[in-house]
Design an enzyme around this catalytic site. Structure first.
Site, mmCIF file in Angstrom:
data_model
loop_
_atom_site.group_PDB
_atom_site.id
_atom_site.type_symbol
_atom_site.label_atom_id
_atom_site.label_comp_id
_atom_site.label_asym_id
_atom_site.label_seq_id
_atom_site.Cartn_x
_atom_site.Cartn_y
_atom_site.Cartn_z
ATOM 1 N N THR A 186 0.818 -1.219 0.000
ATOM 2 C CA THR A 186 0.000 0.000 0.000
ATOM 3 C C THR A 186 0.855 1.274 0.000
ATOM 4 O O THR A 186 1.895 1.336 0.640
ATOM 5 C CB THR A 186 -0.891 -0.002 1.262
ATOM 6 N N SER A 192 -6.485 0.124 -2.420
ATOM 7 C CA SER A 192 -7.189 -0.935 -3.146
ATOM 8 C C SER A 192 -6.683 -1.079 -4.576
ATOM 9 O O SER A 192 -6.556 -2.187 -5.091
ATOM 10 C CB SER A 192 -8.695 -0.644 -3.174
ATOM 11 N N ARG A 365 -27.134 -13.271 33.686
ATOM 12 C CA ARG A 365 -27.707 -11.972 34.040
ATOM 13 C C ARG A 365 -29.226 -12.066 34.113
ATOM 14 O O ARG A 365 -29.872 -12.585 33.204
ATOM 15 C CB ARG A 365 -27.321 -10.962 32.960
ATOM 16 N N GLY A 452 -24.243 -2.327 30.395
ATOM 17 C CA GLY A 452 -23.113 -1.506 30.842
ATOM 18 C C GLY A 452 -21.857 -2.327 31.040
ATOM 19 O O GLY A 452 -20.761 -1.884 30.711
ATOM 20 N N GLU A 475 -6.006 -6.508 3.653
ATOM 21 C CA GLU A 475 -6.062 -7.719 2.809
ATOM 22 C C GLU A 475 -7.208 -7.615 1.809
ATOM 23 O O GLU A 475 -7.840 -8.621 1.465
ATOM 24 C CB GLU A 475 -6.238 -8.977 3.670
ATOM 25 N N ASP A 477 -10.154 -4.376 0.721
ATOM 26 C CA ASP A 477 -11.359 -3.755 1.275
ATOM 27 C C ASP A 477 -12.580 -4.609 0.902
ATOM 28 O O ASP A 477 -12.691 -5.083 -0.235
ATOM 29 C CB ASP A 477 -11.467 -2.347 0.664
HETATM 30 C C1 LIG Z 1 -3.773 -1.347 10.556
HETATM 31 C C2 LIG Z 1 -3.445 -1.496 9.127
HETATM 32 C C3 LIG Z 1 -2.481 -2.400 8.736
HETATM 33 C C4 LIG Z 1 -2.124 -2.515 7.395
HETATM 34 N N1 LIG Z 1 -1.075 -3.320 7.040
HETATM 35 C C5 LIG Z 1 -0.614 -3.285 5.765
HETATM 36 C C6 LIG Z 1 0.583 -3.959 5.402
HETATM 37 O O1 LIG Z 1 1.243 -4.604 6.231
HETATM 38 N N2 LIG Z 1 1.003 -3.877 4.111
HETATM 39 C C7 LIG Z 1 0.315 -3.184 3.163
HETATM 40 O O2 LIG Z 1 0.742 -3.160 2.020
HETATM 41 N N3 LIG Z 1 -0.832 -2.539 3.480
HETATM 42 C C8 LIG Z 1 -1.303 -2.552 4.753
HETATM 43 N N4 LIG Z 1 -2.435 -1.859 5.085
HETATM 44 C C9 LIG Z 1 -3.144 -1.132 4.062
HETATM 45 C C10 LIG Z 1 -4.449 -1.768 3.673
HETATM 46 O O3 LIG Z 1 -4.213 -2.948 2.964
HETATM 47 C C11 LIG Z 1 -5.271 -0.756 2.887
HETATM 48 O O4 LIG Z 1 -5.677 0.224 3.799
HETATM 49 C C12 LIG Z 1 -6.434 -1.392 2.170
HETATM 50 O O5 LIG Z 1 -5.991 -2.153 1.092
HETATM 51 C C13 LIG Z 1 -7.461 -0.366 1.685
HETATM 52 O O6 LIG Z 1 -6.857 0.612 0.933
HETATM 53 P P1 LIG Z 1 -7.103 2.166 1.280
HETATM 54 O O7 LIG Z 1 -6.853 2.363 2.713
HETATM 55 O O8 LIG Z 1 -6.317 2.934 0.319
HETATM 56 O O9 LIG Z 1 -8.634 2.385 1.046
HETATM 57 P P2 LIG Z 1 -9.328 2.892 -0.294
HETATM 58 O O10 LIG Z 1 -9.047 1.949 -1.401
HETATM 59 O O11 LIG Z 1 -9.023 4.326 -0.531
HETATM 60 O O12 LIG Z 1 -10.856 2.758 0.127
HETATM 61 C C14 LIG Z 1 -11.547 3.801 0.858
HETATM 62 C C15 LIG Z 1 -13.055 3.568 0.725
HETATM 63 O O13 LIG Z 1 -13.410 3.663 -0.655
HETATM 64 C C16 LIG Z 1 -14.143 2.541 -1.050
HETATM 65 N N5 LIG Z 1 -13.753 2.152 -2.413
HETATM 66 C C17 LIG Z 1 -12.507 2.105 -2.947
HETATM 67 N N6 LIG Z 1 -12.569 1.643 -4.201
HETATM 68 C C18 LIG Z 1 -13.862 1.370 -4.472
HETATM 69 C C19 LIG Z 1 -14.564 0.843 -5.588
HETATM 70 N N7 LIG Z 1 -13.934 0.452 -6.692
HETATM 71 N N8 LIG Z 1 -15.892 0.677 -5.478
HETATM 72 C C20 LIG Z 1 -16.538 1.026 -4.369
HETATM 73 N N9 LIG Z 1 -15.945 1.540 -3.284
HETATM 74 C C21 LIG Z 1 -14.622 1.699 -3.328
HETATM 75 C C22 LIG Z 1 -13.765 1.435 -0.079
HETATM 76 O O14 LIG Z 1 -14.838 0.514 0.055
HETATM 77 C C23 LIG Z 1 -13.506 2.199 1.199
HETATM 78 O O15 LIG Z 1 -14.699 2.331 1.915
HETATM 79 C C24 LIG Z 1 -2.812 -1.757 6.424
HETATM 80 C C25 LIG Z 1 -3.810 -0.875 6.815
HETATM 81 C C26 LIG Z 1 -4.107 -0.719 8.149
HETATM 82 C C27 LIG Z 1 -5.128 0.309 8.537
#
Ligand SMILES: Cc1cc2nc3c(=O)[nH]c(=O)nc-3n(C[C@H](O)[C@H](O)[C@H](O)COP(=O)(O)OP(=O)(O)OC[C@H]3O[C@@H](n4cnc5c(N)ncnc54)[C@H](O)[C@@H]3O)c2cc1C
Length: 692
Positions: A186, A192, A365, A452, A475, A477
């Protein structure tokens, strides 16, 4: 409705503890409880709505044996290790930095002291690895994710995207934690949309190296697990750029994976050209050190390209067995499904934990009751059953579905069968999305069901909810993953009409598309008997009918809209429809696997209990979507009513064996350690916790 203190007998008021203990005994040992029910008078009777509902007798041990599967030993080793090392258990209050260090110590302890070899299991027996992951996740979800980053993601990328030379060089270090690593996919601007990544890996033919570069702030690797503190190496996903003699000077070969050392193995100093920052305190999972990485022309040897699907020769020539960037990209991502399988599996385990705590507490409860009688267990309220019993049924359903997924994954890893690869890819995407969304919602319901006391951190819901929430996003969205499932369904639907074949999980559509797409049968639409409604054929037909209708109707709509809107616009116009289709398909798969599991259960009493739970799962889902079935007269009005009545009745029945059903998960007290749900000491633990 009575107020709490009205109409309670004097005896009730002076003997609340004794009465509660008796009630607790009722749900801890059913045999004794039933004797009390007949002998001890009104106070232990169930409330009116439940009376008269027959109670199945369940052999918890046999049911548990069937549920546990073959890898209980490894889970036992994890639990025993933490029992023997209380100083390694995660306390309720802990700072981010301490939590990160503790998680690393926990993982070291498991690997180096307890002699557990997760990486070996992942390669040799994936089911054992996922069972291990489930156990460590139930001890602390941060530990589960830290483990997943090290083995499923960092280790998995090296083994699955690399070749023998990579395995030979890195396997032991990954296994014994000498090479703690990261999975850096990412970026700040792209999550995504992995194909939109901007980090580059440019081949330098003079030095035989790749130069890894972050071209702009949007390309900083973001959220990378293990990067902020512990990671020494990273699999970095970047566009492979090859020098050419044309005007542009380079040619973009698409996203590839590269091993990039980020810290010195001995001193832990950040290496030259690499900048690392901490992503900071998170909503949950603070035991995992997520960081951001920037690369300033970092040079790595050519051999660090993970070259299973594409390679570069010494003279800069690109070779691949796959003809296009898209095919290589699909193959690369296809190899990374292990992380997703682990998340779906672990999410079910979170649901088991939360359900166990909420149900045990709800049995214990008591609030309100009939006039001049004892208060009743809150689980005897229909509304409470409505919240928790279908959830318990879903937990069982998801358990069998994810066990099936793990089996398919293991088979795929052995055979590399192309159809199986496609099937596991779609199934893992669908189950991960469906199960983690369901669990996330259920965690709030469980908290609320415990009033609570559910809000006290020590009772675990808050921590579980915060830690698990992100399962819906990383992994893949969930909304994006469900679209992949829908896309796959449509592809197969199209192929069917061109004479192609369906993959295993989709087979039902091939076999019966025509039946499902014909008009509903006006005779069966009126059948209302319990036998009919509890017939697996009726239930599966109903699920599959809905999926087939959704598939066919969305295909028609897409065709219509693409004429004016183009394919992207048409897809967006039908997006909600597509997501419903994907969920419907996944539910069909889940039900089919649950029915198989019921039918294969060798123990009669367990089979009867599972059948009851499976019927509740199926009918509750049909009832929740009753509008769809009514709209097309798949069920007549009276049949709809019969489904509703039977669903409530089954909920009562499941409530009667709820204790055995949660006990069969066989979770040690150590992980269901919420004081409000402790079996042996009831509230005593809780009062002690706050200092009495
Ligand atoms: C705690 C944590 C640990 C992580 N660990 C890793 C890691 O080790 N390595 C790594 O590479 N990544 C890691 N990530 C990243 C993670 O994989 C991404 O956050 C995830 O793939 C989603 O991408 P984004 O955050 O850019 O969300 P976005 O893709 O920007 O999505 C944001 C919103 O837009 C919506 N959306 C996006 N595209 C579409 C579409 N085509 N149609 C409809 N809705 C859409 C989604 O549903 C979502 O609600 C981590 C993230 C977190 C928060």
């Amino acid at each position: 409705m009575q107020t709490p203190d009205q109409d309670r007998t004097a005896e009730d008021q002076f003997q609340p503890i004794a009465r509660r203990i008796e009630r607790l005994a009722l749900h801890l040992s059913p045999g004794r409880g039933m004797a009390l029910l007949s002998g001890a008078g009104e106070q232990l009777r169930m409330v009116e709505c439940v009376r008269g509902v027959p109670r199945l007798s369940v052999e918890t041990a046999a049911l548990s044996e069937y549920m546990r599967g073959k890898h209980r030993d490894i889970q036992q080793r994890v639990f025993e290790y933490f029992s023997a090392r209380p100083e390694l258990q995660t306390p309720i209050e802990i700072s981010k930095d301490d939590h990160r260090e503790l998680c690393m110590r926990q993982l070291h302890g498991l690997v180096r002291e307890a002699g557990i070899r997760p990486f070996r299991y992942l390669l040799e027996d994936p089911a054992k690895y996922f069972a291990f992951l489930e156990a460590v996740g139930s001890v602390d979800l941060s530990l589960g994710i830290k483990t997943g980053v090290q083995y499923s993601l960092w280790g998995g990328s090296v083994i699955n995207l690399g070749t023998k030379k990579h395995k030979d060089k890195y396997f032991d270090g990954i296994d014994n934690l000498e090479y703690p690593g990261c999975f850096a996919m990412t970026e700040l601007h792209h999550g995504s949309n992995v194909q939109g990544l901007q980090t580059t890996a440019t081949f330098d033919p003079i030095t035989d190296e790749f130069i890894i570069n972050t071209p702009n702030d949007g390309a900083i690797k973001w959220w990378i697990g293990n990067a902020a503190v512990h990671g020494k190496l990273a699999t970095v996903f970047a566009k492979l750029m090859l020098p050419t003699h044309n005007v542009k000077g380079v040619s973009d070969m698409g996203v590839h994976a590269f091993i990039v050392p980020i810290r010195d193995l001995k001193t832990n100093e950040t290496l030259p050209g690499i900048e690392i920052h901490d992503c900071g305190h998170k909503v949950g999972l603070n035991g995992v050190d997520n960081g951001a990485l920037r690369f300033r022309s970092v040079r790595i040897p050519r051999e660090n390209l993970l070259n299973r699907f594409g390679d570069v020769s010494r003279d800069g020539k690109y070779t691949s067995s796959l003809p296009t960037i898209n095919k290589r990209f699909a193959a690369t991502l296809g190899e990374l499904v292990g992380g997703r399988v682990g998340l779906a599996y672990s999410s079910v385990s979170v649901l088991k934990l939360a359900g166990t705590i909420a149900i045990r507490y709800s049995l214990l409860r008591q609030q309100f009751g009939p006039p001049k009688q004892a208060e009743v267990s809150i689980l005897d309220y229909q509304s409470h059953q409505h919240k928790l019993m279908p959830m318990l049924a879903s937990t069982y359903a998801f358990h069998f579905a994810t066990v099936y997924l793990v089996d398919k994954y293991s088979e795929m890893k052995k055979t590399h069968d192309e159809q199986l690869v496609a099937d596991v890819h779609a199934l893992s995407a669908g189950l991960k999305a469906y199960v983690t969304s369901y669990t996330a919602k259920s965690l709030s319901i469980c908290r609320e069901a415990c009033g609570g006391h559910g809000y006290a951190a020590v009772n675990r819901f808050g921590i579980l909810r915060n830690d698990h929430d992100i399962f819906q996003t990383f992994e893949g969205d969930n909304t994006v993953l469900l679209q992949q499932v829908a896309g796959d369904l449509l592809k197969q639907y199209k192929e069917k009409f061109q004479g192609g074949t369906f993959t295993v999980t989709w087979n039902y559509l091939k076999e019966s598309m025509n039946t499902y797409l014909s008009q509903p049968n006006p005779v069966t639409a009126r059948w209302e008997s319990e036998d009919h409604l509890r017939d697996p054929k009726f239930q599966l037909d109903a699920f599959r009918y809905r999926t087939s209708r959704l598939l066919q109707s969305v295909a028609v709509r897409l065709r219509k809209h693409s004429k004016n809107l183009g394919s992207f616009g048409a897809w967006n116009r039908c997006l909600n429809h597509l997501l419903t289709l994907a969920e419907s398909h996944i539910e069909s798969v889940i039900l089919a696997k649950f029915i198989d599991a019921v039918q294969s259960c060798p123990d009669t009493s367990s089979r009867a209990a599972l059948k009851l739970v499976c019927d509740l799962y199926a009918l509750d889902r049909i009832w929740k979507d009753i509008g769809t079935y009514r709209n097309v007269d798949y069920v007549a009005p009276n049949k709809a009513k019969a489904i509703h009545k039977l669903t409530e009745y089954l909920s009562f029945q499941v409530r009667n064996i709820a204790t055995e059903l949660v006990d069969a998960f066989d979770l040690p007290d150590q992980v269901t350690r919420a004081p409000i749900a402790m079996k042996s000491e009831a509230y005593a633990q809780y009062t002690q916790f706050v200092g009495f």
